[in-house]
Design a protein around this motif. Sequence first.
Motif, mmCIF file in Angstrom:
data_model
loop_
_atom_site.group_PDB
_atom_site.id
_atom_site.type_symbol
_atom_site.label_atom_id
_atom_site.label_comp_id
_atom_site.label_asym_id
_atom_site.label_seq_id
_atom_site.Cartn_x
_atom_site.Cartn_y
_atom_site.Cartn_z
ATOM 1 N N ARG A 233 -22.446 31.015 -22.607
ATOM 2 C CA ARG A 233 -22.331 32.469 -22.691
ATOM 3 C C ARG A 233 -20.857 32.813 -22.588
ATOM 4 N NH1 ARG A 233 -25.574 31.473 -18.685
ATOM 5 N NH2 ARG A 233 -24.128 32.395 -17.198
ATOM 6 N N PRO A 234 -20.410 33.873 -23.240
ATOM 7 C CA PRO A 234 -18.990 34.253 -23.181
ATOM 8 C C PRO A 234 -18.495 34.388 -21.744
ATOM 9 C CG PRO A 234 -20.108 35.571 -24.828
ATOM 10 C CD PRO A 234 -21.159 34.754 -24.144
ATOM 11 N N GLU A 235 -19.391 34.835 -20.833
ATOM 12 C CA GLU A 235 -18.969 35.003 -19.433
ATOM 13 C C GLU A 235 -18.569 33.669 -18.807
ATOM 14 O OE1 GLU A 235 -22.863 36.186 -19.711
ATOM 15 O OE2 GLU A 235 -21.571 36.912 -21.308
ATOM 16 N N GLN A 236 -19.225 32.572 -19.248
ATOM 17 C CA GLN A 236 -18.865 31.261 -18.690
ATOM 18 C C GLN A 236 -17.436 30.892 -19.083
ATOM 19 O OE1 GLN A 236 -22.616 29.467 -20.409
ATOM 20 N NE2 GLN A 236 -22.259 28.067 -18.707
ATOM 21 N N ILE A 237 -17.075 31.213 -20.312
ATOM 22 C CA ILE A 237 -15.711 30.920 -20.765
ATOM 23 C C ILE A 237 -14.718 31.772 -19.981
ATOM 24 C CG2 ILE A 237 -14.134 31.182 -22.732
ATOM 25 C CD1 ILE A 237 -16.138 29.925 -24.450
ATOM 26 N N ARG A 238 -15.067 33.049 -19.803
ATOM 27 C CA ARG A 238 -14.179 33.956 -19.072
ATOM 28 C C ARG A 238 -13.969 33.448 -17.639
ATOM 29 N NH1 ARG A 238 -15.912 39.393 -20.434
ATOM 30 N NH2 ARG A 238 -17.739 38.950 -19.197
ATOM 31 N N GLU A 239 -15.067 33.008 -17.006
ATOM 32 C CA GLU A 239 -14.993 32.566 -15.616
ATOM 33 C C GLU A 239 -14.137 31.306 -15.479
ATOM 34 O OE1 GLU A 239 -18.868 32.386 -13.784
ATOM 35 O OE2 GLU A 239 -18.129 30.962 -12.333
ATOM 36 N N ILE A 240 -14.344 30.352 -16.355
ATOM 37 C CA ILE A 240 -13.616 29.081 -16.238
ATOM 38 C C ILE A 240 -12.137 29.286 -16.584
ATOM 39 C CG2 ILE A 240 -13.818 27.959 -18.511
ATOM 40 C CD1 ILE A 240 -15.060 25.582 -16.853
ATOM 41 N N LEU A 241 -11.868 30.150 -17.560
ATOM 42 C CA LEU A 241 -10.469 30.442 -17.913
ATOM 43 C C LEU A 241 -9.770 31.093 -16.733
ATOM 44 C CD1 LEU A 241 -10.563 31.890 -21.531
ATOM 45 C CD2 LEU A 241 -9.585 29.749 -20.780
ATOM 46 N N SER A 242 -10.462 32.026 -16.123
ATOM 47 C CA SER A 242 -9.859 32.745 -15.014
ATOM 48 C C SER A 242 -9.538 31.793 -13.868
ATOM 49 C CB SER A 242 -10.800 33.879 -14.622
ATOM 50 O OG SER A 242 -10.970 33.964 -13.291
ATOM 51 N N ASN A 243 -10.425 30.828 -13.590
ATOM 52 C CA ASN A 243 -10.159 29.845 -12.534
ATOM 53 C C ASN A 243 -8.956 28.972 -12.871
ATOM 54 O OD1 ASN A 243 -12.340 30.749 -11.127
ATOM 55 N ND2 ASN A 243 -13.733 29.161 -11.849
ATOM 56 N N ILE A 244 -8.907 28.496 -14.095
ATOM 57 C CA ILE A 244 -7.816 27.595 -14.494
ATOM 58 C C ILE A 244 -6.483 28.346 -14.505
ATOM 59 C CG2 ILE A 244 -6.855 26.290 -16.433
ATOM 60 C CD1 ILE A 244 -9.771 25.544 -17.123
ATOM 61 N N LEU A 245 -6.488 29.536 -15.052
ATOM 62 C CA LEU A 245 -5.237 30.284 -15.150
ATOM 63 C C LEU A 245 -4.740 30.702 -13.765
ATOM 64 C CD1 LEU A 245 -5.978 32.411 -18.333
ATOM 65 C CD2 LEU A 245 -4.682 30.293 -18.142
ATOM 66 N N GLU A 246 -5.659 30.986 -12.865
ATOM 67 C CA GLU A 246 -5.262 31.350 -11.500
ATOM 68 C C GLU A 246 -4.535 30.179 -10.839
ATOM 69 O OE1 GLU A 246 -7.606 32.789 -7.556
ATOM 70 O OE2 GLU A 246 -8.403 33.395 -9.498
ATOM 71 N N VAL A 247 -5.062 28.956 -11.010
ATOM 72 C CA VAL A 247 -4.407 27.770 -10.461
ATOM 73 C C VAL A 247 -3.029 27.608 -11.076
ATOM 74 C CG1 VAL A 247 -4.500 25.241 -10.378
ATOM 75 C CG2 VAL A 247 -6.552 26.582 -9.945
ATOM 76 N N CYS A 248 -2.938 27.866 -12.375
ATOM 77 C CA CYS A 248 -1.645 27.735 -13.057
ATOM 78 C C CYS A 248 -0.642 28.739 -12.506
ATOM 79 C CB CYS A 248 -1.812 27.951 -14.558
ATOM 80 S SG CYS A 248 -2.654 26.596 -15.370
ATOM 81 N N TYR A 249 -1.086 29.994 -12.333
ATOM 82 C CA TYR A 249 -0.180 31.025 -11.810
ATOM 83 C C TYR A 249 0.333 30.624 -10.438
ATOM 84 C CZ TYR A 249 -2.072 34.206 -15.346
ATOM 85 O OH TYR A 249 -2.454 34.789 -16.517
#
Lengths: 140, 152
Positions: free
Chosen positions: A112-128
Motif C-alpha cells: 500500500r502507498p502508506e507502507q512506502i511512506r512509512e518506510i521512507l520516513s523512517n529511513i530519511l529520519e535516520v539519515c537526517y
Amino acid sequence: MSVNIMIVDDSVTIRMMIKKALYISLGDELGQVYEANDGISALAQIADNNMDLLMIDLNMPRMNGVQLISRLKTNPKYSEIPIVVISTEGSEQRIKELEEMGISGYIRKPFRPEQIREILSNILEVCYESQSADDDGCDF
Amino acid sequence: MSLNQLTMTDVISDIIETLAMMTVEPAEKFGEFTPDFIGHIDFDGSVTGRLFLECTDEFASILAENLLGIDIDGLEEAHKWDAIGEFLNIICGNIVTEIFDNEKSFTLSSPQVNFVEKETWQANKDSNTDGQEVITFLADGFPIRFVLKVNN
C-alpha cells in the motif's frame, strides 16, 4: 533538499505504482526518480548519478536483486546508500538473508502507498539524524 | 473445497481487492468462458510447480488501468501484458508461502503471458485437471481462473 531515488524492477507496472507512491509521500522533497529494469542497467545508472535511496525488486532477468545488492554492499563507493527491497518473496529465510546483507527495509508485494511512506520516513529520519550528528550520513 | 483451495481463495481475493481495487466473488462454474490471455509462472522451493491465470481482455484492461492509474485512452497493449504478469507474480509469491512454506524461500520464474488461440482452447478446455487446484472468480463481473499445478 531533494531525494534522488532509483526504482529497480522489471515490471513497468510496479515502477509506475512505486513512482506514484513516491510523489504522494515525498511531494516537493522528491528529486530525480531513476528507473532500471534489471541489476546491470541499475549499476550503470548508479555509477553516473547520485542516488540517495534504492528500491529494488528481487526477481529480475540478467542480474537479480540479491546479486545487485551484493555488488553494491561490497563496493565502498555505494555501500552506504540505503536499500529498500520490494518483492513478492516473503519467507523468513529470505528476509533474514537480506537483513544480513545490510538492507534498510523490506516491503512485500502487494504494497500500500502508506507502507512506502512509512518506510521512507523512517529511513530519511535516520539519515537526517546522522547528517546533523557528524555530517557523514545520507548525501542530500 | 480443499484446504489449499480455501487458502488460494483467501489470498487471491485479498490481492484482487486491495491491489487491483476490484470487487471479487468466487464463482463455482464459468459457463462458456473463453479467455483472451493465459499466463503462467513457475515456482521452485520446498515444492515445485506452476500457477496459471486465465482472463479476458476486459479484465486485463481494468487491471492495468487500476494498477497504473491511467485512463483507458492512455492504455497500451503492453500495459495489459505487464499488468497480468506482475499480478500473477504477486499472487504466486503469496500463495506459495501461505500454502507450502513460510520459512524457506521460493524462486519464481519470470511470468509468461500469451494470447489464447481460440481453436486450441476449445479443443483442450475439457482436458483433465486431476491433481490440480482450480479456483474461479468473478472480478468486477469478469471471469478469471487460477490453476495451481504441483510437481510430484
